[in-house]
Write an enzyme that holds these catalytic residues in place. Structure first.
Site, PDB file in Angstrom:
ATOM      1  N   HIS A 111       0.843  -1.187   0.000  1.00  0.00           N
ATOM      2  CA  HIS A 111       0.000   0.000   0.000  1.00  0.00           C
ATOM      3  C   HIS A 111       0.882   1.243   0.000  1.00  0.00           C
ATOM      4  O   HIS A 111       1.923   1.281   0.656  1.00  0.00           O
ATOM      5  CB  HIS A 111      -0.918   0.013   1.222  1.00  0.00           C
ATOM      6  N   ASP A 169       0.843   4.152   1.404  1.00  0.00           N
ATOM      7  CA  ASP A 169       1.232   4.875   2.619  1.00  0.00           C
ATOM      8  C   ASP A 169       2.415   4.221   3.325  1.00  0.00           C
ATOM      9  O   ASP A 169       3.064   4.845   4.163  1.00  0.00           O
ATOM     10  CB  ASP A 169       0.046   5.038   3.577  1.00  0.00           C
ATOM     11  N   ASP A 196      -0.438  -4.109   8.672  1.00  0.00           N
ATOM     12  CA  ASP A 196      -1.865  -3.773   8.588  1.00  0.00           C
ATOM     13  C   ASP A 196      -2.669  -5.068   8.593  1.00  0.00           C
ATOM     14  O   ASP A 196      -2.441  -5.956   7.764  1.00  0.00           O
ATOM     15  CB  ASP A 196      -2.165  -3.005   7.304  1.00  0.00           C
TER      16      ASP A 196
END
Length: 326
Positions: free
Chosen positions: A87, A89, A198
């Site tokens: 991802h 970020d 995450d």
């Protein structure tokens, strides 16, 4: 803004007599504790782990290089980067860490090794193509070509690194819709650290984190979405991909870490009042809300050193201010 570190006693985990624990240590610096929102107090997800004289960065979100400088760590000394998933970020700070850490100041003169999920090798190859003009120009100006080399290691679950007593293992977590997302466990000298990456609730994470010294876990606060005026329709899928404080509390209750620390805060405006009381409805052990540049030393005791504002420190280009011992 630069930072100094002040040792604080938390939950009886720190000795009153000094900053250094006896025996082997793992030192963890939270470089960035935020999420995609571009805020100044919580930079993008990134964590520095130091053990056995080796330094590794786990994820490289927005501002990772600047936080390394503030922490007093020369980016040329980073031995490798571990990516939890692909991802943006967790990645947007990587080109800066790679390229600036190569040509700026005391140049990196060795390849940068990168461990990550399937897709990492292709991504790194495309980055080299995207920055081909930059790389050629810097080499023409005298940068050492080998410092721009990226070596990709695409991982599966299991041990992915072992050297001089430091072992790093990857384990699959649950972060849909991604097929590949991992957490990591670092073991050294009988000390252990787990980084969740995450994930929503993951039984696999519970298995790998049980009895760990330090568990760094992501968290999402429903209250922050409401305060931001986001509809339930908008917030529901985001919350479904992460854990609430109550779910994290259940993970902590089952894994019994010596210390649990929240990082990758969604949304980054979340406060202790948003997160800790809800956690404590399930878990009554030691847990703290992470902050950028917080340092946790895992030794005979677990010590937390909070980041506080300090006067700016100047350094020569490409160098970090001297790292102060926690």
């Amino acid at each position: 803004m630069n930072y100094r570190f002040v040792g604080v006693l938390l939950f009886g985990l720190c000795s009153a007599g000094g900053a250094h624990a006896a025996g082997p240590q793992i030192t963890v610096t939270l470089l960035g504790t935020g999420s995609p929102a571009p805020v100044m107090n919580r930079f993008g997800p990134s964590t520095l782990v130091e053990a056995g004289g080796q330094r590794f960065v786990f994820d490289a979100g927005r501002g990772a290089l600047q936080r390394l400088r503030q922490a007093g760590v020369r980016w040329q000394d980073v031995d490798g980067v571990f990516l939890t998933h692909l991802h943006s970020d967790h990645l947007v700070g990587f080109p800066d860490l790679w390229l600036t850490g190569w040509f700026q100041g005391p140049q990196r003169d060795r390849p940068l090794r990168v461990w990550g999920p399937p897709g990492t090798q292709r991504m790194l190859g495309l980055l080299r193509r995207a920055f081909a003009v930059e790389i050629q120009a810097r080499i023409a100006d005298g940068a050492k070509a080998e410092g721009a080399v990226l070596i990709a290691h695409e991982i599966r679950e299991g041990q992915v690194y072992a050297h001089d007593g430091v072992r790093i293992s990857a384990f699959a977590v649950d972060h849909p819709p991604l097929r590949y997302a991992f957490g990591y466990r670092v073991d050294y000298g009988g000390r252990s650290v787990v980084l969740s990456g995450d994930t929503r609730h993951s039984e696999n994470l519970v298995r790998h984190a049980t009895g760990v010294d330090l568990l760094i876990h992501e968290v999402a606060s429903p209250e922050t979405f409401a305060r931001a005026g986001l509809s339930a329709e908008r917030s529901r899928p985001v919350l479904a991909h992460h854990v609430t404080p109550q779910v994290a509390g259940e993970v902590f209750r089952r894994t019994h870490p010596r210390l649990a620390v929240y990082s990758h805060i969604v949304q980054p405006s979340a406060t202790e009042a948003d997160l800790l009381p809800a956690t404590r409805t399930i878990y009554d052990g030691p847990v703290v809300l992470g902050e950028d540049l917080m340092v946790i030393v895992v030794g005979d005791q677990v010590q937390v050193h909070a980041a506080q504002a300090a006067p700016a420190l100047d350094a020569a280009p490409g160098q970090a201010p001297p790292r102060q011992a926690p």
